[in-house]
Write a protein that holds these residues in place. Structure first.
Motif, PDB file in Angstrom:
ATOM      1  N   GLY A 134       3.754   1.741   7.908  1.00 15.58           N
ATOM      2  CA  GLY A 134       2.457   2.069   8.501  1.00 15.58           C
ATOM      3  C   GLY A 134       2.071   3.520   8.338  1.00 15.58           C
ATOM      4  O   GLY A 134       1.030   3.948   8.834  1.00 15.58           O
TER       5      GLY A 134
ATOM      6  N   THR B 264       0.846  -1.200   0.000  1.00 17.90           N
ATOM      7  CA  THR B 264       0.000   0.000   0.000  1.00 17.90           C
ATOM      8  C   THR B 264       0.878   1.245   0.000  1.00 17.90           C
ATOM      9  O   THR B 264       1.949   1.243   0.620  1.00 17.90           O
ATOM     10  CB  THR B 264      -0.886   0.003   1.269  1.00 17.90           C
ATOM     11  OG1 THR B 264      -1.739  -1.139   1.219  1.00 17.90           O
ATOM     12  CG2 THR B 264      -1.739   1.261   1.358  1.00 17.90           C
ATOM     13  N   GLY B 265       0.398   2.295  -0.676  1.00 16.34           N
ATOM     14  CA  GLY B 265       1.106   3.576  -0.628  1.00 16.34           C
ATOM     15  C   GLY B 265       1.353   4.138  -2.014  1.00 16.34           C
ATOM     16  O   GLY B 265       1.013   3.528  -3.035  1.00 16.34           O
ATOM     17  N   SER B 266       1.974   5.316  -2.042  1.00 15.24           N
ATOM     18  CA  SER B 266       2.174   5.994  -3.325  1.00 15.24           C
ATOM     19  C   SER B 266       3.191   5.267  -4.207  1.00 15.24           C
ATOM     20  O   SER B 266       3.066   5.269  -5.436  1.00 15.24           O
ATOM     21  CB  SER B 266       2.612   7.443  -3.082  1.00 15.24           C
ATOM     22  OG  SER B 266       3.773   7.477  -2.277  1.00 15.24           O
TER      23      SER B 266
ATOM     24  N   ALA C  83      -1.729   0.939   6.828  1.00 13.66           N
ATOM     25  CA  ALA C  83      -2.100  -0.412   6.355  1.00 13.66           C
ATOM     26  C   ALA C  83      -1.211  -1.502   6.957  1.00 13.66           C
ATOM     27  O   ALA C  83      -1.196  -2.630   6.476  1.00 13.66           O
ATOM     28  CB  ALA C  83      -2.023  -0.452   4.829  1.00 13.66           C
ATOM     29  N   LEU C  84      -0.488  -1.170   8.039  1.00  8.86           N
ATOM     30  CA  LEU C  84       0.569  -2.059   8.527  1.00  8.86           C
ATOM     31  C   LEU C  84       0.113  -3.466   8.876  1.00  8.86           C
ATOM     32  O   LEU C  84       0.834  -4.443   8.618  1.00  8.86           O
ATOM     33  CB  LEU C  84       1.311  -1.411   9.699  1.00  8.86           C
ATOM     34  CG  LEU C  84       0.545  -1.126  10.994  1.00  8.86           C
ATOM     35  CD1 LEU C  84       1.537  -0.829  12.103  1.00  8.86           C
ATOM     36  CD2 LEU C  84      -0.384   0.058  10.865  1.00  8.86           C
TER      37      LEU C  84
END
Ligand code: 5RP
Length: 219
Positions: free
Chosen positions: A95, A28-30, A99-100
């Motif tokens: 995190g 998850t993430g950019s 979404a960790l």
């Protein structure tokens, strides 16, 4: 190249670790968003993805990439995710995108963790970035006191609830000399759902985006 271009560079570079015909674990993430966009170019050559967040699931599905539930999967050849910090041994702090917990669950299914990050994420010692900890709400004050005893200052992340319905504490002021020991310790505290130290699930490979191109670190 700016930071987003470096993230896009490593997102594309991670395709080389995707096994044709198999499932891939998706973080998850950019940075991972760039990986998902790149993955779409080979969507007909993979079975699908196991996702670590609602946001990543939505992006995968928008590209027409099948998403399988983690519960239905026994193993994955590879899990690709970003990090807020990574040290020279592959330990990560994660995190920042809240979404960790699902990230650790999907990483646990995978044989190999490929971290994708721009060079600003590489650190000598984890802890300059506030350490995220997902907690059961009623435990938050006690968990914060436990961190205070270790020299950290924990604050609730305002307006954030995880995909699992829990709050996040961000802990500032820790220099994490022994990530595995601190992860093991915090995991014992009642009410901690997940601590954002990924030492047990550290990266095996890091694709680091630098001005000179992608640098591959192996741990
Ligand atoms: C989300 C994460 C992300 O991997 C981490 O925050 C890095 O994000 P970005 O790729 O946007 O810099 O742990 O929970």
């Amino acid at each position: 190249m700016n930071q987003d271009e470096l993230k896009a560079l490593v997102g594309r570079a991670a395709l080389q670790y995707v096994t044709p015909g198999a499932l891939v674990g998706v973080g998850t993430g950019s940075t991972v968003n760039h990986f998902i966009d790149a993955l779409a170019t080979m969507k007909d050559r993979i079975r699908g993805a196991v996702s670590s967040s609602v946001k990543s699931t939505e992006r995968l599905l928008a590209h027409g990439i099948p998403v399988l539930e983690a519960e239905a999967v026994t193993s994955l050849p590879v899990y690709v995710d970003g990090a807020d910090e990574i040290d020279h041994r592959g330990h990560m702090l994660k995190g920042g995108g809240a979404a960790l917990t699902r990230e650790k669950i999907v990483a646990d299914l995978a044989e190999r963790f490929v971290c994708i990050a721009d060079e600003s994420k590489l650190v000598q010692t984890l802890g300059a970035f506030p350490l995220p900890v997902e907690v059961i709400a009623m435990a938050a004050p006690q968990v914060a006191r436990r961190f205070a005893a270790l020299g950290g200052t924990a604050t609730l992340r305002a307006g954030v609830v995880t995909d699992n319905g829990h709050p996040i504490l961000d802990v500032r002021g820790l220099a994490i000399a022994d990530p595995l020991a601190l992860e093991t310790e915090v995991n014992q505290w009642p009410g901690v759902v997940t601590v954002g130290i990924f030492a047990r699930h550290r990266a095996g490979i890091c694709l680091l985006g630098t001005a000179q191109g992608v640098k591959t670190l192996t741990f």
